[in-house]
Design an enzyme around this catalytic site. Structure first.
Site, mmCIF file in Angstrom:
data_model
loop_
_atom_site.group_PDB
_atom_site.id
_atom_site.type_symbol
_atom_site.label_atom_id
_atom_site.label_comp_id
_atom_site.label_asym_id
_atom_site.label_seq_id
_atom_site.Cartn_x
_atom_site.Cartn_y
_atom_site.Cartn_z
ATOM 1 N N HIS A 191 0.831 -1.199 0.000
ATOM 2 C CA HIS A 191 0.000 0.000 0.000
ATOM 3 C C HIS A 191 0.872 1.258 0.000
ATOM 4 O O HIS A 191 0.517 2.276 -0.587
ATOM 5 C CB HIS A 191 -0.923 0.000 1.224
ATOM 6 C CG HIS A 191 -2.028 -1.006 1.136
ATOM 7 N ND1 HIS A 191 -2.014 -2.171 1.859
ATOM 8 C CD2 HIS A 191 -3.155 -1.027 0.393
ATOM 9 C CE1 HIS A 191 -3.106 -2.861 1.567
ATOM 10 N NE2 HIS A 191 -3.802 -2.197 0.687
ATOM 11 N N ARG A 334 -11.384 -11.860 -13.487
ATOM 12 C CA ARG A 334 -10.927 -13.244 -13.621
ATOM 13 C C ARG A 334 -11.488 -14.075 -12.479
ATOM 14 O O ARG A 334 -11.415 -13.669 -11.318
ATOM 15 C CB ARG A 334 -9.395 -13.295 -13.596
ATOM 16 C CG ARG A 334 -8.834 -14.701 -13.778
ATOM 17 C CD ARG A 334 -7.328 -14.690 -13.883
ATOM 18 N NE ARG A 334 -6.681 -14.345 -12.633
ATOM 19 C CZ ARG A 334 -5.363 -14.142 -12.504
ATOM 20 N NH1 ARG A 334 -4.586 -14.213 -13.574
ATOM 21 N NH2 ARG A 334 -4.835 -13.831 -11.333
ATOM 22 N N GLU A 433 -2.869 -19.312 -21.413
ATOM 23 C CA GLU A 433 -1.621 -19.331 -20.649
ATOM 24 C C GLU A 433 -0.993 -20.722 -20.609
ATOM 25 O O GLU A 433 -0.023 -20.953 -19.902
ATOM 26 C CB GLU A 433 -1.859 -18.797 -19.229
ATOM 27 C CG GLU A 433 -3.090 -19.363 -18.563
ATOM 28 C CD GLU A 433 -3.497 -18.590 -17.312
ATOM 29 O OE1 GLU A 433 -2.649 -17.900 -16.721
ATOM 30 O OE2 GLU A 433 -4.675 -18.690 -16.929
ATOM 31 N N ASN A 456 2.850 -14.475 -18.503
ATOM 32 C CA ASN A 456 3.695 -14.925 -17.395
ATOM 33 C C ASN A 456 3.718 -16.452 -17.299
ATOM 34 O O ASN A 456 4.778 -17.081 -17.264
ATOM 35 C CB ASN A 456 3.214 -14.326 -16.069
ATOM 36 C CG ASN A 456 3.302 -12.820 -16.055
ATOM 37 O OD1 ASN A 456 3.852 -12.218 -16.958
ATOM 38 N ND2 ASN A 456 2.749 -12.196 -15.037
ATOM 39 N N ASP A 457 2.515 -17.059 -17.253
ATOM 40 C CA ASP A 457 2.442 -18.517 -17.189
ATOM 41 C C ASP A 457 2.739 -19.160 -18.538
ATOM 42 O O ASP A 457 3.361 -20.218 -18.607
ATOM 43 C CB ASP A 457 1.054 -18.969 -16.710
ATOM 44 C CG ASP A 457 0.981 -19.065 -15.194
ATOM 45 O OD1 ASP A 457 2.046 -19.124 -14.552
ATOM 46 O OD2 ASP A 457 -0.139 -19.067 -14.642
ATOM 47 N N ARG A 467 9.290 -19.420 -13.260
ATOM 48 C CA ARG A 467 9.730 -18.027 -13.248
ATOM 49 C C ARG A 467 10.176 -17.569 -11.867
ATOM 50 O O ARG A 467 10.762 -16.510 -11.721
ATOM 51 C CB ARG A 467 8.624 -17.115 -13.780
ATOM 52 C CG ARG A 467 7.298 -17.224 -13.077
ATOM 53 C CD ARG A 467 6.219 -16.502 -13.868
ATOM 54 N NE ARG A 467 4.873 -16.866 -13.463
ATOM 55 C CZ ARG A 467 4.038 -16.055 -12.851
ATOM 56 N NH1 ARG A 467 4.396 -14.828 -12.574
ATOM 57 N NH2 ARG A 467 2.828 -16.448 -12.522
ATOM 58 N N CYS A 504 -2.434 -9.600 -20.924
ATOM 59 C CA CYS A 504 -2.421 -9.038 -19.570
ATOM 60 C C CYS A 504 -1.214 -9.466 -18.745
ATOM 61 O O CYS A 504 -1.193 -9.287 -17.534
ATOM 62 C CB CYS A 504 -3.712 -9.411 -18.831
ATOM 63 S SG CYS A 504 -3.987 -11.195 -18.683
#
Length: 561
Positions: A191, A334, A433, A456-457, A467, A504
């Site tokens: 935050h 999602r 993915e 990413n995946d 990763r 994304c």
């Protein structure tokens, strides 16, 4: 000396180090008599209540410090004070073990923090720091320690150096002309980082014991572009960074002008610019950076931060809030993406030898249909409040999308019987993915309303390289022509079925890949909000024609980044 850390917030600052020290909280165990239990419980409850009131004031400070578009970032931070595991278990320790409130609270606090730290996920590690900060505040109230910062005593143009900085601390910096801050701990999903970026305060973290070796008053440079901190720089270094700071400020001023402009190429093709978020409080930042929608709302974090699965009403309220705040823009939510490195007490998962390839995401939802149907009910009901779309993660074949659509159809019929409003034509998309899904993109596109590539995946599954594993991170190569060929195939397969495609993953926010993705025909870029202006600038200064030529060479392997 030059130190390398983690970028919390971009920008460059030059100033004098000011060491922010917190009072040391030493907690000792003290046995209490049976007739003292009531008093200890009362002390603890008062400390929690006082902290809750303080956090309400902090939240108000944040809202006042930020613009109207960014004012929602901090809401929800104080909700940890209502965590049953933290509060109820502390009271149980006080009653059952007859110990003082400070000791009981510290035991439970440390237990929760240690559980968070076991998880690889960066977001959850930051939640451990949130809990730790709230614990410090509760403990200060319990022990009657006044560790409030006297901001008026800090010289202007200082660089704050501390073990950790709270979001409340960050809001004071702008009004007190503090140029930057450097911390031993903290990550980019905290935050504090969100507030720092919103207030455009340069910051670098993860410098281990820097606060212990830094000297008050020494010259210090904070390079929030590269995560570098320099102490006692020579005159030449200072001059170089002054020029670099001027360049950065000019660039930011130029990017600011693009906020309300479309992401249109120089030859007229318009691309979608959307943001990835994890909590509703990030919407203000997304809008402030020019997002034209939410391309990925990670709903699983509502489950991760709960002991029990959130019910339909709680989920509906969250999804509805996101949709309303983003109107008229679209919001893609999602469905639960739990498993692998994202675990939650709310959903008990069996131990697996290879969780990255095990029971996760949509596979988990199929195994727990009631959990999935509850979320689908909440999503459908929220769709009546805005432009909501549903995205299914970890799809591997078209039959899974057919199964998802059957379940959604059943839920729609139930809601209709109950007379509850929803968007009957809500769009349902699939995340690509998994290599199998990429190869079958044409078949999946027949069942889905849109596709979204999760690079990413996709990259780690394509190269069989975790990763998160530093031993094989050299194999995890997002710029490899093989990945670009997969992306090209997915986009073409979807477009042949007249279905749009977004991306994304981290690649969307990397300027090195913007021109390539344009040339491959990507429709929408979805990324961390702070990256949107820079990516938009590249798009607006690039023609699709030249992007296609560049992408063709890259896919062929005849050129590099």
């Amino acid at each position: 000396m030059v130190y390398k850390g983690t970028v919390l917030s971009p920008g460059i600052a030059i100033g004098k180090a000011y060491l922010l020290k917190r009072a040391v909280q030493k907690v000792h165990r003290r046995s209490i008599l049976p007739n003292e239990v009531k008093n200890e419980l009362a002390r603890f409850r008062k400390a929690v209540d006082d902290t809750r009131k303080e956090m309400l004031l902090v939240e108000d400070q944040v809202k006042k410090a930020l613009s109207s578009k960014k004012s929602g970032i901090f809401a929800g931070y104080r909700l940890f004070l209502e965590d049953k595991m933290l509060i109820n278990e502390t009271e149980t320790l006080i009653k059952d073990q007859r110990v003082n409130a400070e000791f009981a609270f510290s035991m439970q606090l440390n237990k929760i923090i240690s559980e968070f730290k076991k998880i690889k996920n960066d977001y959850l590690k930051e939640r451990a720091r949130d809990v730790s900060e709230l614990g410090r505040r509760v403990m200060s109230n319990l022990m009657d320690i006044d560790d409030k910062v006297l901001w008026e005593d800090i010289p202007p143009d200082s660089v704050l150096v501390a073990y950790n900085i709270t979001p409340a601390d960050t809001t004071h910096m702008k009004s007190n002309s503090i140029r930057a801050f450097v911390t031993d701990t903290g990550g980019k999903t905290s935050h504090t980082a969100i507030v720092a970026r919103a207030l455009e305060i340069p910051a670098v973290s993860a410098l281990k014991n820097f606060s212990a070796i830094a000297e008050a008053g020494q010259d210090i440079i904070v390079d929030g572009e590269n995560g570098i901190v320099i102490t006692d720089p020579d005159e030449e270094t200072v001059m170089n960074y002054k020029r670099e700071r001027k360049r950065y400020q000019d660039e930011q001023h130029s990017l600011q002008k693009l906020m309300d402009m479309p992401a249109a190429s120089s030859d007229g093709t318009v691309f979608g610019m959307e943001a990835n978020i994890e909590i509703a409080e990030e919407i203000g930042t997304a809008l402030a950076h020019g997002a034209e929608g939410i391309g990925l709302y990670r709903s699983e974090y509502m489950f991760i931060n709960s002991e029990t699965p959130p019910g339909e009403e709680e989920q509906h309220a969250q999804y509805k809030t996101v949709c309303e705040k983003m109107l008229p823009y679209p919001v893609i939510i999602r469905t639960i993406d739990l498993g692998a490195d994202k675990l939650a007490d709310a959903v008990k998962l069996p131990p697996e030898q290879n969780p990255m390839m095990g029971l996760r995401s949509i596979r988990l939802c199929f195994r727990m249909p009631e959990l999935f149907k509850t979320q689908i009910r909440a999503l459908l009901r929220a769709s009546a409040a805005g432009n909501l779309k549903i995205m299914i993660p970890m799809i591997t074949n078209a039959s899974e999308m057919k199964k998802v659509k059957i379940i959604i159809g059943e839920v729609k019929r139930d809601l209709a019987k109950e007379g509850l409003p929803f968007n009957d034509r809500i769009q349902v998309g699939a995340m690509i993915e998994v290599p199998a899904a990429a190869v079958a993109a044409d078949l999946i596109a027949e069942e889905a309303d849109f596709l979204s590539i999760g690079t990413n995946d996709l990259i780690q599954y394509t190269f069989a390289a975790d990763r998160m594993n530093e031993n094989v991170d050299y194999v995890y190569d997002q710029g490899n022509p093989a990945i670009m060929r997969i992306i090209k195939y997915v986009i073409e397969a979807a477009h042949n079925k007249q279905k749009p495609v977004s991306l994304c993953g981290e690649m969307a926010s990397d300027p090195a890949f913007t021109k390539i993705l344009m040339g491959l025909g990507l429709d929408t870029f979805s990324m961390s909000a702070i990256a949107i202006p820079k990516i938009k600038k590249i798009i607006r200064t690039t023609s699709v024609r030249e992007a296609k030529e560049f992408a063709a060479k890259f896919v062929a392997g005849s050129c590099s980044q």
